[in-house]
Design a protein around this motif. Structure first.
Motif, PDB file in Angstrom:
ATOM      1  N   SER A   6       0.737  -1.183   0.135  1.00  0.00           N
ATOM      2  CA  SER A   6      -0.023   0.030  -0.122  1.00  0.00           C
ATOM      3  C   SER A   6       0.747   1.304   0.037  1.00  0.00           C
ATOM      4  CB  SER A   6      -0.894  -0.019   1.260  1.00  0.00           C
ATOM      5  OG  SER A   6      -1.839   1.197   1.167  1.00  0.00           O
ATOM      6  N   PRO A   7       1.370   1.519  -1.241  1.00  0.00           N
ATOM      7  CA  PRO A   7       2.494   2.794  -1.359  1.00  0.00           C
ATOM      8  C   PRO A   7       1.919   4.076  -0.376  1.00  0.00           C
ATOM      9  CG  PRO A   7       2.134   1.849  -3.253  1.00  0.00           C
ATOM     10  CD  PRO A   7       1.011   1.289  -2.375  1.00  0.00           C
ATOM     11  N   PRO A   8       2.638   4.656   0.049  1.00  0.00           N
ATOM     12  CA  PRO A   8       2.123   5.941   0.900  1.00  0.00           C
ATOM     13  C   PRO A   8       1.609   6.932   0.058  1.00  0.00           C
ATOM     14  CG  PRO A   8       4.653   5.513   0.847  1.00  0.00           C
ATOM     15  CD  PRO A   8       4.157   4.287   0.287  1.00  0.00           C
ATOM     16  N   GLU A   9       1.864   6.895  -1.011  1.00  0.00           N
ATOM     17  CA  GLU A   9       1.383   8.120  -1.928  1.00  0.00           C
ATOM     18  C   GLU A   9      -0.127   8.019  -2.108  1.00  0.00           C
ATOM     19  OE1 GLU A   9       5.641   7.267  -3.280  1.00  0.00           O
ATOM     20  OE2 GLU A   9       3.851   6.097  -2.652  1.00  0.00           O
ATOM     21  N   ASN A  10      -0.758   6.913  -1.732  1.00  0.00           N
ATOM     22  CA  ASN A  10      -2.151   6.918  -1.718  1.00  0.00           C
ATOM     23  C   ASN A  10      -2.734   7.528  -0.523  1.00  0.00           C
ATOM     24  OD1 ASN A  10      -2.617   5.137  -4.172  1.00  0.00           O
ATOM     25  ND2 ASN A  10      -1.559   3.586  -3.049  1.00  0.00           N
ATOM     26  N   TRP A  11      -1.955   7.852   0.508  1.00  0.00           N
ATOM     27  CA  TRP A  11      -2.648   8.253   1.634  1.00  0.00           C
ATOM     28  C   TRP A  11      -2.141   9.554   2.007  1.00  0.00           C
ATOM     29  CZ3 TRP A  11      -6.138   4.793   2.056  1.00  0.00           C
ATOM     30  CH2 TRP A  11      -6.020   3.592   1.953  1.00  0.00           C
ATOM     31  N   GLU A  12      -1.040   9.861   1.372  1.00  0.00           N
ATOM     32  CA  GLU A  12      -0.575  11.562   1.455  1.00  0.00           C
ATOM     33  C   GLU A  12      -1.624  12.505   1.106  1.00  0.00           C
ATOM     34  OE1 GLU A  12       2.971  11.792  -0.958  1.00  0.00           O
ATOM     35  OE2 GLU A  12       3.900  10.618   0.639  1.00  0.00           O
ATOM     36  N   ASN A  13      -1.795  13.460   2.132  1.00  0.00           N
ATOM     37  CA  ASN A  13      -2.807  14.696   1.931  1.00  0.00           C
ATOM     38  C   ASN A  13      -4.278  14.065   1.965  1.00  0.00           C
ATOM     39  OD1 ASN A  13      -0.538  16.392   1.516  1.00  0.00           O
ATOM     40  ND2 ASN A  13      -0.637  15.854  -0.597  1.00  0.00           N
ATOM     41  N   LEU A  14      -4.426  12.728   1.940  1.00  0.00           N
ATOM     42  CA  LEU A  14      -6.000  12.339   1.947  1.00  0.00           C
ATOM     43  C   LEU A  14      -6.759  12.635   3.418  1.00  0.00           C
ATOM     44  CD1 LEU A  14      -8.319  11.199   0.314  1.00  0.00           C
ATOM     45  CD2 LEU A  14      -7.388   8.786   0.985  1.00  0.00           C
ATOM     46  N   GLU A  15      -5.818  12.194   4.417  1.00  0.00           N
ATOM     47  CA  GLU A  15      -6.396  12.608   5.678  1.00  0.00           C
ATOM     48  C   GLU A  15      -6.839  14.078   6.126  1.00  0.00           C
ATOM     49  OE1 GLU A  15      -4.904  12.099  10.394  1.00  0.00           O
ATOM     50  OE2 GLU A  15      -4.040  10.797   8.781  1.00  0.00           O
ATOM     51  N   GLY A  16      -5.719  14.778   5.500  1.00  0.00           N
ATOM     52  CA  GLY A  16      -5.664  16.296   5.799  1.00  0.00           C
ATOM     53  C   GLY A  16      -7.005  16.802   5.029  1.00  0.00           C
ATOM     54  N   GLY A  17      -7.513  16.193   3.722  1.00  0.00           N
ATOM     55  CA  GLY A  17      -8.439  16.644   2.797  1.00  0.00           C
ATOM     56  C   GLY A  17      -9.720  16.359   3.573  1.00  0.00           C
ATOM     57  N   VAL A  18      -9.890  15.164   4.135  1.00  0.00           N
ATOM     58  CA  VAL A  18     -11.135  14.780   4.983  1.00  0.00           C
ATOM     59  C   VAL A  18     -11.139  15.902   6.124  1.00  0.00           C
ATOM     60  CG1 VAL A  18     -12.339  12.995   6.172  1.00  0.00           C
ATOM     61  CG2 VAL A  18     -11.013  12.283   4.029  1.00  0.00           C
ATOM     62  N   ILE A  19     -10.271  16.118   6.912  1.00  0.00           N
ATOM     63  CA  ILE A  19     -10.498  16.705   8.072  1.00  0.00           C
ATOM     64  C   ILE A  19     -10.704  18.419   7.765  1.00  0.00           C
ATOM     65  CG2 ILE A  19      -9.155  17.879  10.053  1.00  0.00           C
ATOM     66  CD1 ILE A  19      -7.470  15.231  10.277  1.00  0.00           C
ATOM     67  N   GLU A  20     -10.106  18.759   6.403  1.00  0.00           N
ATOM     68  CA  GLU A  20     -10.475  20.064   6.049  1.00  0.00           C
ATOM     69  C   GLU A  20     -11.920  20.218   5.590  1.00  0.00           C
ATOM     70  OE1 GLU A  20     -10.168  23.931   5.080  1.00  0.00           O
ATOM     71  OE2 GLU A  20      -9.035  22.816   6.189  1.00  0.00           O
ATOM     72  N   GLN A  21     -12.345  19.103   5.009  1.00  0.00           N
ATOM     73  CA  GLN A  21     -13.936  19.259   4.556  1.00  0.00           C
ATOM     74  C   GLN A  21     -14.919  19.365   6.129  1.00  0.00           C
ATOM     75  OE1 GLN A  21     -14.647  15.803   1.442  1.00  0.00           O
ATOM     76  NE2 GLN A  21     -14.800  17.655   0.243  1.00  0.00           N
ATOM     77  N   LEU A  22     -14.406  18.412   6.767  1.00  0.00           N
ATOM     78  CA  LEU A  22     -15.016  18.472   8.052  1.00  0.00           C
ATOM     79  C   LEU A  22     -15.101  19.859   8.550  1.00  0.00           C
ATOM     80  CD1 LEU A  22     -14.468  14.905   9.631  1.00  0.00           C
ATOM     81  CD2 LEU A  22     -16.345  15.641   8.763  1.00  0.00           C
ATOM     82  N   ARG A  23     -14.005  20.330   8.695  1.00  0.00           N
ATOM     83  CA  ARG A  23     -13.780  21.843   9.299  1.00  0.00           C
ATOM     84  C   ARG A  23     -14.841  22.864   8.625  1.00  0.00           C
ATOM     85  NH1 ARG A  23     -11.573  26.472   8.183  1.00  0.00           N
ATOM     86  NH2 ARG A  23     -10.735  25.787   6.439  1.00  0.00           N
ATOM     87  N   LYS A  24     -14.990  22.677   7.473  1.00  0.00           N
ATOM     88  CA  LYS A  24     -15.691  23.701   6.400  1.00  0.00           C
ATOM     89  C   LYS A  24     -17.319  23.743   7.126  1.00  0.00           C
ATOM     90  CE  LYS A  24     -12.983  23.816   2.387  1.00  0.00           C
ATOM     91  NZ  LYS A  24     -12.842  23.566   0.992  1.00  0.00           N
TER      92      LYS A  24
END
Length: 219
Positions: free
Chosen positions: A72-90
């Motif tokens: 499971s290459p880390p490229e698949n998960w980079e910035n994905l967690e931050g993107g989800v948290i940012e959407q919740l923040r909005k």
């Protein structure tokens, strides 16, 4: 799944037949290939396939990074967690206007859906689901926890809010894939690769029979 260079020769032959019938050609120079294993050398490939850009990855295929050296290459998960948290923040500014049911619908329908494709095909990075679980709980209660997250996962008729559980959803995806592999009437394209991998486990040469012989998993 390529077992030896002879398989690639047959690929080239099939492509030649297709090109003759359709007048379409593959631009091998612009193609990329994932080299798995150490049994072959690029110089031993058919001439047309030698022009492919072979590598061990990561290689993007249908929006997912694949690698011969990492499941499971880390490229698949980079910035994905931050993107989800940012959407919740909005959505935090509207929490006072939302009922508990509305707070559950935001992550269920508008946020977490962007995760399902990758979670359906890849094993998530360590800590990825746990971190998101904490962020979703903080969003739902807005810092004032009134009940454990496990209760929120229950259906409405059971006293919960129907909030999706990430760990459970991953298990559902795995069971659905296994069901299609074992019981589907039609043979999916990916099932050919899956059966080939199963037959190589510990050299037993079994296929779907492994699930009946070792239901708890191989040691």
């Amino acid at each position: 799944m390529v077992q030896d260079s002879g398989d690639l020769a047959r690929v080239e032959a099939c492509q030649a037949i297709y090109s003759a019938a359709s007048s379409a050609r593959v631009n091998w120079v612009k193609s990329s290939g994932l080299a798995v294993g150490d049994w072959w050398q690029a110089s031993s490939l058919p001439p047309a396939l030698q022009t492919i850009q072979w590598s061990t990855g990561p290689l993007v295929y249908l929006g997912v990074y694949l690698s011969a050296t990492h499941p499971s290459p880390p490229e698949n998960w980079e910035n994905l967690e931050g993107g989800v948290i940012e959407q919740l923040r909005k959505w935090t500014g509207l929490l006072r206007c939302l009922s508990l049911r509305g707070r559950a619908l935001v992550p269920n329908q508008l946020v977490l859906s962007k995760l399902w494709y990758r979670l359906n095909t890849l094993v998530p990075a360590p800590g990825f689901l746990t971190n998101l679980r904490t962020s979703i709980l903080e969003f739902f209660w807005s810092g004032m926890h009134c009940a454990p997250l496990g209760i929120l996962h229950l259906a409405l008729k059971e006293g919960g809010q129907g909030l999706k559980c990430l760990h459970t959803q991953v298990c559902v995806f795995r069971l659905q894939a296994l069901q299609r592999l074992l019981y589907s009437a039609g043979s999916s394209a990916w099932s050919i690769l899956a059966h080939a991998i199963l037959r190589r486990i510990r050299g037993l040469r079994y296929d779907w029979q492994l699930f009946y012989l070792c239901p708890g998993g191989l040691p």
